[in-house]
Write a protein that holds these residues in place. Structure first.
Motif, short mmCIF file in Angstrom:
data_model
loop_
_atom_site.label_atom_id
_atom_site.label_comp_id
_atom_site.label_asym_id
_atom_site.label_seq_id
_atom_site.Cartn_x
_atom_site.Cartn_y
_atom_site.Cartn_z
N VAL A 10 0.87 -1.19 0.00
CA VAL A 10 0.00 0.00 0.00
C VAL A 10 0.90 1.23 0.00
O VAL A 10 1.82 1.33 0.83
N CYS A 11 0.64 2.18 -0.92
CA CYS A 11 1.53 3.35 -0.96
C CYS A 11 0.84 4.57 -1.55
O CYS A 11 -0.23 4.46 -2.15
N HIS A 12 1.49 5.73 -1.36
CA HIS A 12 1.05 6.95 -2.04
C HIS A 12 1.56 6.87 -3.48
O HIS A 12 2.68 6.39 -3.72
N PRO A 13 0.78 7.39 -4.42
CA PRO A 13 1.23 7.29 -5.82
C PRO A 13 2.15 8.45 -6.20
O PRO A 13 1.95 9.11 -7.22
N THR A 14 3.18 8.67 -5.39
CA THR A 14 4.03 9.86 -5.60
C THR A 14 5.11 9.61 -6.64
O THR A 14 5.57 8.48 -6.84
N TYR A 15 5.56 10.70 -7.26
CA TYR A 15 6.65 10.66 -8.23
C TYR A 15 7.95 10.25 -7.58
O TYR A 15 8.80 9.60 -8.18
N GLY A 16 8.12 10.72 -6.33
CA GLY A 16 9.40 10.45 -5.66
C GLY A 16 9.19 9.60 -4.43
O GLY A 16 8.11 9.04 -4.19
N GLY A 33 9.34 -13.91 -8.06
CA GLY A 33 8.37 -15.02 -8.07
C GLY A 33 7.22 -14.90 -7.10
O GLY A 33 6.38 -15.81 -7.02
N HIS A 34 7.14 -13.80 -6.34
CA HIS A 34 6.02 -13.65 -5.41
C HIS A 34 4.79 -13.10 -6.13
O HIS A 34 4.91 -12.49 -7.20
N CYS A 35 3.62 -13.32 -5.51
CA CYS A 35 2.38 -12.79 -6.08
C CYS A 35 2.14 -11.43 -5.41
O CYS A 35 1.96 -11.36 -4.19
N VAL A 36 2.20 -10.35 -6.19
CA VAL A 36 2.18 -9.01 -5.57
C VAL A 36 1.00 -8.18 -6.06
O VAL A 36 0.76 -8.06 -7.27
N HIS A 37 0.28 -7.61 -5.09
CA HIS A 37 -0.83 -6.69 -5.39
C HIS A 37 -0.47 -5.33 -4.82
O HIS A 37 0.00 -5.23 -3.68
N LEU A 38 -0.70 -4.27 -5.61
CA LEU A 38 -0.39 -2.93 -5.11
C LEU A 38 -1.69 -2.11 -5.00
O LEU A 38 -2.51 -2.12 -5.90
N PHE A 39 -1.84 -1.44 -3.84
CA PHE A 39 -3.05 -0.66 -3.56
C PHE A 39 -2.69 0.81 -3.42
O PHE A 39 -1.82 1.18 -2.62
N SER A 40 -3.39 1.66 -4.19
CA SER A 40 -3.18 3.10 -4.06
C SER A 40 -4.37 3.79 -4.69
O SER A 40 -5.20 3.14 -5.33
N HIS A 41 -4.45 5.12 -4.53
CA HIS A 41 -5.60 5.78 -5.15
C HIS A 41 -5.33 6.20 -6.59
O HIS A 41 -6.23 6.64 -7.30
N VAL A 92 0.55 -7.63 4.41
CA VAL A 92 0.17 -6.32 3.86
C VAL A 92 1.26 -5.35 4.32
O VAL A 92 1.49 -5.17 5.52
N HIS A 93 1.96 -4.77 3.34
CA HIS A 93 3.11 -3.92 3.65
C HIS A 93 2.73 -2.46 3.37
O HIS A 93 2.57 -2.06 2.22
N ALA A 94 2.57 -1.69 4.45
CA ALA A 94 2.15 -0.30 4.33
C ALA A 94 3.38 0.61 4.25
O ALA A 94 4.27 0.53 5.09
N HIS A 95 3.41 1.47 3.24
CA HIS A 95 4.48 2.46 3.11
C HIS A 95 3.93 3.82 3.49
O HIS A 95 2.96 4.28 2.91
N TYR A 96 4.60 4.45 4.48
CA TYR A 96 4.17 5.74 5.04
C TYR A 96 3.06 5.45 6.06
O TYR A 96 2.01 4.91 5.71
N ALA A 97 3.31 5.81 7.30
CA ALA A 97 2.43 5.39 8.39
C ALA A 97 0.96 5.77 8.16
O ALA A 97 0.06 4.94 8.31
N LEU A 98 0.75 7.04 7.80
CA LEU A 98 -0.65 7.49 7.67
C LEU A 98 -0.99 7.78 6.22
O LEU A 98 -0.20 8.43 5.54
N PRO A 99 -2.08 7.35 5.73
CA PRO A 99 -3.10 6.53 6.40
C PRO A 99 -2.88 5.03 6.19
O PRO A 99 -3.69 4.23 6.61
#
Ligand code: GMT
Length: 381
Positions: A10-16, A33-41, A92-99
């Motif tokens: 899970v991450c912010h869709p930022t350029y940097g 080889g892992h199965c990876v799903h990415l969640f962002s707005h 579930v690996h969250a990048h950036y604490a909030l939110p």
């Protein structure tokens, strides 16, 4: 062979920054080889540039007159839960604490209440302002502290940030929270000195800067320092990116009569091609937990002049891969920049050392393996 994991990122869709790290991590894990799903707005730009097999979930939520703003973080939580119910996420690996750590925590709680498959483990990676500028604001601090403690594992991108996190949020002796340092990484094949090959020869030395032009990056201060470094000599400063401080930086360049030597080229995807031919990369931040753009410059064989703040000295070795100046010493910053631009210090030799250090300490495979080991340790397999 170790089994493939099902990982949600899970991450912010930022350029940097965190958006780049999360996207590159997702792509690398999928390569391994892992199965990876990415969640962002939104689709993060680094992910959009790659054909890699990461499954993207763009969760925006729907606007409703009662909402002050659309709660996309709740839509992300639902999207994680849907994928978990379908395939059973391990992590579930969250990048950036909030939110994001909050979304991950809620998804884990809801998954546990399902009484079906085991709930995913939550890993939270802290990037910088999620602790220092945003996370510690009184309006968010209690929740930041809660999600750090509630995560199954927490990492920080530098030792400095890990220490700051402990100092600000882990004060309770009875419930210590462990923060493991896993530094950021760089793709040393894409970020390579050869990215400069075939480009026309330049007539004057060049400094380059890449950021999102937020006040913490002090781009107007940097333009002033560049003006000081010139002292009648000829060089150019190329500024890559966009953000709130751009108009002020442009105005300062005009005021100092160097408008023809400072170029604002906006957001670009061709970052290695911009970094590799430069004589020096400049970063004048007021605070910086790591400085990913500086590492990318080093991998391209470009030495760095930066302010000695936060975790920057864990990336840039002063006198070896670049030069560091005290945060508010603009004259020192300018003279170090001038030394690399005008040949007092051999920029090419320092750039070669920068490349070696980037490869040795921060290459993608080495650091992604640390995340993989953390996931397996957290899962106990
Ligand atoms: O924290 C931020 O300011 C935003 C963040 C981002 O998402 O762009 O940048 C931070 O994370 C990067 C990736 O880990 C680090 O390289 C940056 O140093 C860090 N920024 C600051 O600490 C100001």
């Amino acid at each position: 062979m170790a089994s493939a994991l099902k990982i949600g990122i899970v991450c912010h869709p930022t350029y940097g920054g965190s958006g780049v790290v999360a996207s590159e991590l997702a792509l690398s894990l999928a390569d391994f080889g892992h199965c990876v799903h990415l969640f962002s707005h939104e689709v993060p730009p680094r992910l959009a540039m790659s054909p890699g097999p990461v499954q993207m979930h763009r969760a925006q939520g729907v606007p409703y007159p009662l909402f002050h703003s659309t709660p996309h973080d709740l839509a992300i939580t639902s999207a994680i839960l849907n994928v978990h119910r379908e395939i059973g996420l391990d992590i579930v690996h969250a990048h950036y604490a909030l939110p994001h750590a909050v979304s991950a925590f809620l998804a884990r709680s809801a998954a546990a209440a399902d009484h079906g498959r085991p709930a995913p483990k939550v890993v939270t990676t802290l990037h910088g302002t999620d602790i220092t500028l945003v996370g510690n604001d009184p309006s968010y601090a209690p929740l930041t502290q809660f999600v750090i403690r509630a995560s199954d594992a927490v990492t920080a991108v530098s030792q400095w940030l890990a220490n700051e996190t402990r100092r600000q949020f882990c004060l309770d002796q009875d419930r210590p929270c462990l923060v493991q340092v896993i530094p950021n990484f760089v793709d040393i094949e894409r970020f390579h000195p050869d990215a400069a090959k075939g480009q026309p020869k330049r007539s004057r030395p060049r400094a380059v800067h890449v950021s999102n032009f937020r006040p913490v990056k002090r781009v107007p201060w940097l333009v002033e320092a560049f003006a000081l470094a010139l002292r009648g000599r000829d060089a150019e400063l190329v500024l890559v990116g966009d953000g709130p401080d751009l108009p002020q930086a442009r105005e300062i360049a005009q005021r100092h009569g160097i408008g023809d030597r400072v170029t604002f080229i906006g957001e670009r995807d061709a970052i290695p091609e911009l970094l590799a031919p430069a004589d020096v990369f400049v970063l004048a931040s007021r605070e910086e937990s790591f400085g990913l753009a500086a590492l990318e410059a080093m991998a391209c064989g470009t030495p760095v002049v930066a302010t000695d703040v936060g975790g920057v000295r864990e990336v840039v070795e002063d006198g070896v891969s670049g030069l560091l100046a005290a945060r508010d010493d603009q004259a020192a910053f300018a003279s170090k920049l001038a030394a690399l631009l005008f040949g007092e210090i051999d920029s090419a030799a320092m750039g070669r050392r920068a490349r070696e250090l980037a490869v040795e300490r921060f290459r993608r495979e080495k650091i992604v393996a640390l995340y993989e080991a953390l996931y397996r340790g957290t899962l106990g397999r």
